[in-house]
Design a protein around this motif. Structure first.
Motif, short mmCIF file in Angstrom:
data_model
loop_
_atom_site.label_atom_id
_atom_site.label_comp_id
_atom_site.label_asym_id
_atom_site.label_seq_id
_atom_site.Cartn_x
_atom_site.Cartn_y
_atom_site.Cartn_z
N TYR A 254 0.81 -1.23 0.00
CA TYR A 254 0.00 0.00 0.00
C TYR A 254 0.84 1.27 0.00
CZ TYR A 254 -3.60 -3.34 1.39
OH TYR A 254 -4.46 -4.42 1.42
N ALA A 255 2.08 1.17 0.42
CA ALA A 255 2.94 2.36 0.52
C ALA A 255 3.23 2.98 -0.84
CB ALA A 255 4.26 2.00 1.22
N VAL A 256 2.99 2.27 -1.95
CA VAL A 256 3.21 2.88 -3.26
C VAL A 256 2.21 4.02 -3.49
CG1 VAL A 256 4.18 0.79 -4.27
CG2 VAL A 256 1.72 1.22 -4.49
N ASP A 257 1.02 3.91 -2.91
CA ASP A 257 0.04 4.99 -3.04
C ASP A 257 0.45 6.20 -2.21
OD1 ASP A 257 -1.57 3.58 -4.79
OD2 ASP A 257 -2.95 2.86 -3.24
N ILE A 258 1.12 5.97 -1.09
CA ILE A 258 1.62 7.08 -0.27
C ILE A 258 2.70 7.84 -1.03
CG2 ILE A 258 2.75 7.69 1.90
CD1 ILE A 258 1.49 5.22 3.16
N TRP A 259 3.58 7.10 -1.69
CA TRP A 259 4.61 7.73 -2.53
C TRP A 259 3.95 8.58 -3.62
CZ3 TRP A 259 9.96 8.06 -2.87
CH2 TRP A 259 10.47 8.48 -4.10
N SER A 260 2.97 8.00 -4.31
CA SER A 260 2.30 8.73 -5.40
C SER A 260 1.61 9.99 -4.88
CB SER A 260 1.28 7.82 -6.08
OG SER A 260 1.91 6.74 -6.72
N LEU A 261 1.11 9.94 -3.67
CA LEU A 261 0.48 11.11 -3.06
C LEU A 261 1.49 12.25 -2.94
CD1 LEU A 261 -2.28 11.96 -1.71
CD2 LEU A 261 -1.19 11.38 0.47
N GLY A 262 2.72 11.92 -2.56
CA GLY A 262 3.77 12.94 -2.48
C GLY A 262 4.15 13.50 -3.84
N VAL A 263 4.24 12.62 -4.83
CA VAL A 263 4.55 13.07 -6.19
C VAL A 263 3.45 13.99 -6.71
CG1 VAL A 263 4.98 12.34 -8.58
CG2 VAL A 263 5.87 10.97 -6.68
N LEU A 264 2.20 13.62 -6.48
CA LEU A 264 1.07 14.43 -6.93
C LEU A 264 1.07 15.79 -6.24
CD1 LEU A 264 -1.66 14.43 -8.59
CD2 LEU A 264 -2.74 13.98 -6.38
N CYS A 265 1.33 15.82 -4.95
CA CYS A 265 1.37 17.08 -4.22
C CYS A 265 2.38 18.03 -4.85
CB CYS A 265 1.72 16.82 -2.75
SG CYS A 265 1.69 18.29 -1.70
N TYR A 266 3.56 17.51 -5.18
CA TYR A 266 4.60 18.33 -5.82
C TYR A 266 4.13 18.82 -7.19
CZ TYR A 266 9.25 19.72 -7.49
OH TYR A 266 10.33 20.43 -7.99
N GLU A 267 3.57 17.93 -7.99
CA GLU A 267 3.17 18.32 -9.35
C GLU A 267 2.06 19.38 -9.33
OE1 GLU A 267 1.98 16.55 -13.73
OE2 GLU A 267 2.31 15.15 -12.07
N LEU A 268 1.12 19.26 -8.40
CA LEU A 268 0.05 20.25 -8.34
C LEU A 268 0.57 21.61 -7.88
CD1 LEU A 268 -2.92 18.21 -6.81
CD2 LEU A 268 -2.35 18.60 -9.21
#
Length: 347
Positions: A254-268
């Motif tokens: 499940y931690a891959v979704d946590i990583w993606s959340l961080g990437v998305l935060c940066y991109e937005l």
């Protein structure tokens, strides 16, 4: 570092301005003996809805109420088709209205021949089986599905304001209050998914839609998996959003979704993903060693949150429940704060 080229037909094409997906190397092959879809629901998910309640229901993220209709299955004749909403590799999405209730939906039409040729039948089945069971205000509803000889039809909630990716490109980037609200709501949706043993594995702006009240909706579950064991090996998703453990071929959870959340935060916040580079080898290197450069306009508290999400060791990433308690979230997106309504004429 050796990076094998993807030879998998399942691999999605890269979006404009974004790297392509990882390939689903370990996916089982499906016998080509005809396309099969999950059994149809016992009753129809759409019922009788008064016209004046249609937008109220949509704005609440709810589906239409069940009526007395006793038909057991859907067909294309139940809908009036409208304008195209989007095009994909395996089909198109159309605005549609259910004739009896007048409820407006998005009808996703997939071609069986293209799905079989690309050997992704199992992926489509998985998407349908997972999304039909999810009920959350920040997850796009799938009300039902049906099929004929050549096509599969997915009956989806209509997200009035379209793709977050399109909105981001129009705005270039969002302010911190807006991003905090989006991240808060996406985090709640992921908490719900993980409680249901579902790993999304492909969080990115292209897979997020904006609803009637500008609320975020997770829309695409094509790479999702129901994983009670929580340990997976398949390399999947979009390169810019792949976690270190995925690019190194290690088991992931499940931690891959946590990583993606961080990437998305940066991109937005910035307008570009944090590991953006000229070629895929540089992107892989940046991800593997978490090489990030934060622009000066990013606040310290935003940096702190992203720094706790984008951690090499998946066990050390900030748990989703703690994301909701982080000062950057609580200060910029207190409970009840709603995302802004964007004027397309102003940036």
């Amino acid at each position: 570092m050796n990076i094998n080229k993807c030879s998998c037909k399942e691999n999605r094409p890269p979006t404009a301005g974004r790297s392509g997906c990882g390939c689903n190397i370990n996916a089982p092959k499906i016998p080509m003996d005809g396309f099969k879809v999950p059994a149809a629901p016992v009753s129809r998910p759409l019922g009788k809805v008064n016209d004046n309640k249609e937008h109220q229901l949509a704005s609440q993220g709810a589906g239409p109420a069940k009526g007395d209709d006793k038909k057991k299955s859907w067909s294309l004749s139940d809908f009036d088709l409208g304008r195209p909403l989007g095009k994909g590799k395996f089909g198109n999405v159309y605005l549609a209205r259910e004739k009896e209730s007048h409820y407006v939906v998005a009808l996703k039409v997939l071609f069986k021949s293209q799905i079989l040729d690309s050997e992704i039948e199992h992926q489509v089945r998985r998407e349908v089986e997972i999304q039909c069971r999810l009920r959350h205000p920040n997850i796009l509803r799938m009300y039902g599905y049906f099929h004929d000889e050549k096509r599969i039809y997915l009956i989806l909630e209509y997200a009035k304001h379209g793709s977050m990716y399109k909105l981001l490109k129009e705005r270039e980037r969002f302010d911190e209050k807006t991003v905090a609200i989006y991240i808060r709501d996406l985090t709640k949706a992921l908490v719900y998914c993980h409680a249901k043993k579902v790993i999304h594995r492909d969080i990115k702006p292209e897979n997020l839609l904006i609803g009637h009240n500008w609320e975020l909706k997770i829309a695409d579950f094509g790479w999702s998996v129901h994983s009670p064991s929580s340990r997976r090996m398949t390399l999947c998703g979009t390169l810019d959003y792949l976690s270190p453990e995925m690019i190194e071929g290690k088991p992931h959870n499940y931690a891959v979704d946590i990583w993606s959340l961080g990437v998305l935060c940066y991109e937005l916040l910035v307008g570009l993903p944090p590991f953006d580079a000229k070629d895929s080898h540089q992107t892989y290197r940046k991800i593997r060693y978490v090489i990030i450069k934060y622009p000066d306009f990013i606040s310290e508290k935003a940096k702190d949150l992203m720094g706790k999400l984008l951690v090499i060791n998946p066990e050390q990433r900030l748990p989703l429940i703690n994301v909701l308690q982080h000062p950057w979230i609580t200060e910029n997106a207190p409970e009840g704060a709603q995302p802004p309504a964007f004027n397309p004429e102003q940036k």
